[in-house]
Design an enzyme around this catalytic site. Structure first.
Site, mmCIF file in Angstrom:
data_model
loop_
_atom_site.group_PDB
_atom_site.id
_atom_site.type_symbol
_atom_site.label_atom_id
_atom_site.label_comp_id
_atom_site.label_asym_id
_atom_site.label_seq_id
_atom_site.Cartn_x
_atom_site.Cartn_y
_atom_site.Cartn_z
ATOM 1 N N ASP A 51 101.482 67.248 -10.358
ATOM 2 C CA ASP A 51 100.675 66.185 -10.077
ATOM 3 C C ASP A 51 101.133 65.139 -10.904
ATOM 4 O O ASP A 51 100.468 65.048 -12.048
ATOM 5 C CB ASP A 51 99.128 66.296 -9.925
ATOM 6 N N LYS B 115 98.508 61.404 -3.553
ATOM 7 C CA LYS B 115 97.193 61.576 -3.918
ATOM 8 C C LYS B 115 96.700 60.457 -4.409
ATOM 9 O O LYS B 115 97.275 59.407 -5.029
ATOM 10 C CB LYS B 115 97.302 62.546 -5.233
ATOM 11 N N LYS C 86 96.306 64.017 -0.753
ATOM 12 C CA LYS C 86 95.221 64.542 -1.304
ATOM 13 C C LYS C 86 94.174 63.477 -1.924
ATOM 14 O O LYS C 86 94.593 62.758 -2.988
ATOM 15 C CB LYS C 86 95.821 65.446 -2.649
#
Lengths: 301, 290
Positions: free
Chosen positions: A138, A201, A237
């Site tokens: 991430d 995300k 996400k």
């Protein structure tokens, strides 16, 4: 102007009022009985169980991994979560604890959460996490560069990190709370997808506002349109601020209505959350036993 | 005089009291409340299963703060509630009289007794630990101390007959010892309970310590009794034997403390039975110096 900035500035603007209203309308859907049971299990399978605290210890990470594998030890029908999400220094511990399970191991990298470090340090951060066993990374984008208009730099950095990831999946954190406008969210989404993101995300969870329903809806529109344009599917996400089963249901409705059923899968949609899992488990217990459960019947993380 | 429009009285909406706020029932339902003479008094909110759920959440949230407050402070806040009760004496007397019938004098006596009862329990807040707890002699070089701790979240099914005195007599002991409560008021006589909610909201009692629901006991009680996040249930207001039994069975699911129904004379001095019912004894061993 470069090709990239032409592309981004050519994206249509977002009708903010319309987007908020559409998200609010979808949030009123009521999901009950068997559909609810199905959605709860799906949401559990979509959770990236996260601990990103300065006070994280190996012990805490191991406990969380055990919970990720068997969220409900008394009920074998309860699925395990999608992934564990930790800081790079905790990746070896988590990798050991998750060995033999299908739970993925995500690590934040690139000087999370600010991303304000020289590029080679951020790349080393990424390589170290992958080498230690993370199969999902991430990363945070360089918001300073993005907001000052230097989109090419943001793009190049994502490409470089993607390369450093190797086989690991790359999730690109846009930190929408710092992007100021919905137009920027749309541009950043397209930028990240073009640069090679496997997932986009919403947030780090470290600043407020974190994930919101309208922003997630915009990003879902972006991945839908991107697949139409290029044929490549990208996941979404939302992370931060999703704490209740009710919230999770709203997100799932938005996924279904915006991107479609193809995204109703842990490979294409995740929840970055920590306290959400306990609420999902309590709701699951309520459906199984018929009476309300309480925090005494789930673990204290 | 005939030219002047007659003033229209402002009618009151009777709502629930949950988490320090006055919501309507999430179900949108209400039911008619009649006085002892059969005349319609008002429409009260008819709480649902989900209102019980919300009330338990509110009570649980308020629990650590209320249990963690010093017993002295809890006592002071309860005294404050008694002051506010006293200030609404006339209003309560009207409501009790229309609900229960009888003379004005009897209603006033019931209200006075309710205020006195509240003060009585307020006084107990910082004294009950001395009665139920203390130092225990042990055969070793240790201090051994016992103290009563609050049970947690208590579901209270308030008595059906005594709409204010009975209500006060079941709520006050539960909160004096540091518990938070979800109270289902008397189904047929809920109006004094709603007014009590207004009193509690304007005293210093933190929101969520007392949550008042109006509606049908048979509908709400099973959800309260089976709720795994409720630690005790008081069955005083259950008139039906079969229901009471099923509630006890449901309560056993998570080993709730149950206060069974009993004949209660609300005018008599209550003793500490109800204070003791909602406490757990915690005993601590500590090495003695030397």
């Amino acid at each position: 102007m470069t090709e990239l900035s032409t592309l981004l500035s050519g994206l249509p603007g977002v009708d903010r009022v319309g987007a908020d209203q559409r998200a609010a309308t979808l949030a009123t859907r009521s999901i009950k009985t068997t559909a609810k049971a199905w959605a709860i299990d799906l949401a559990i399978r979509m959770v990236d169980l996260t601990t990103l605290e300065g006070a994280d210890t190996p012990g805490k990470v191991r406990t969380l991994c055990a919970k990720a594998r068997r969220p409900e030890p008394s009920d074998a029908s309860c699925p395990s979560v999608a992934a564990i999400c930790v800081y790079p220094s905790m990746v070896p511990v988590a990798a050991e604890a998750l060995k033999g399970s299908k739970v993925h191991l995500a690590s934040v990298a690139t000087a999370f959460p600010s991303g304000q470090a020289p590029l080679d340090i951020r790349l080393d951060d990424t390589r170290a996490a992958v080498a230690a066993g993370a199969d999902e990374i991430d990363m945070v984008i360089n918001r300073g560069a993005f907001l000052s208009g230097d989109v090419q730099r943001v793009y190049d950095e994502i490409v470089a990190v993607k390369e450093a990831c190797g086989k690991a999946h790359l999730k690109v954190i846009l930190e929408t709370g710092e992007l100021a406008t919905y137009d920027n969210v749309r541009r950043a989404s397209w930028l990240a997808m073009h640069a090679g993101a496997d997932f986009i995300k919403t947030s780090t969870g470290k600043i407020s506002p974190a994930a919101t329903l309208p922003v997630t809806m915009l990003m879902l529109e972006a991945v839908r349109d991107f697949r139409e344009a290029t044929g490549r599917q990208v996941g979404v996400k939302p992370a931060g601020g999703i704490r209740t089963t009710k919230d999770a249901m709203k997100y799932l409705v938005v996924v279904n209505e915006t991107a479609g059923e193809d995204w109703l899968d842990p490979d294409w949609f995740r929840f970055g959350a920590s306290s959400l899992l306990n609420d999902l488990l309590m709701q699951r217990q309520k459906l199984t036993t018929g009476h309300y459960s309480g925090p005494d019947y789930v673990t204290v993380d | 005089m005939s030219d002047e429009a007659k003033r229209l009285a402002v009618r009151k909406t009777y709502k629930l009291y949950v988490g320090g706020k006055f919501p309507r029932s999430e179900s949108g339902r209400s039911y008619q409340v009649t006085g002892s003479d059969g005349a319609v008094l008002a429409n009260a909110s008819r709480a649902s299963r989900k209102d019980v759920r919300d009330a338990v959440v509110a009570a649980r949230k308020a629990q650590p703060g209320w249990a963690g407050a010093t017993a002295y402070l809890r006592g002071q806040i309860l005294y404050r509630v008694a002051e506010m009760l006293e200030g609404r004496r006339a209003q309560f007397a009207d409501e009790v009289r229309t609900a229960e019938g009888g003379t004005r004098k009897a209603a006033e006596a019931a209200v006075d007794a309710a205020v006195d009862r509240w003060v009585w329990y307020a006084g107990w807040a910082d004294k009950i630990p001395q009665v139920l707890g203390g130092g225990n002699p042990v055969a070793g070089p240790y201090f051994n101390l016992s103290s009563p701790e609050p049970t947690g979240v208590v579901g209270v099914l308030a008595p059906q007959d005594s709409s204010l005195l009975g209500l006060v007599s079941v709520i006050a002991p539960a909160i004096a010892t540091g518990n938070t409560t979800v109270v289902v008021a008397a189904s047929e006589r809920p109006l004094p309970a709603v007014t009590l909610g207004e009193v509690l909201a304007t005293s210093d009692l933190p929101g969520g310590v007392v949550n008042l629901l109006t509606g049908h006991v048979a509908e709400l009680a099973p959800h309260l009794a089976s709720h795994a996040d409720v630690n005790g249930v008081d069955l005083t207001g259950v008139d039906d034997d079969e229901l009471a039994r099923s509630l006890e069975v449901a309560a056993a699911g998570n080993l709730k403390r149950v206060l069974r129904r009993a004949e209660n004379d609300w005018t008599a001095e209550p003793g500490i039975k109800r204070l003791r019912a909602w406490t757990e004894i915690k005993t601590v061993w500590h090495p003695a110096a030397g």
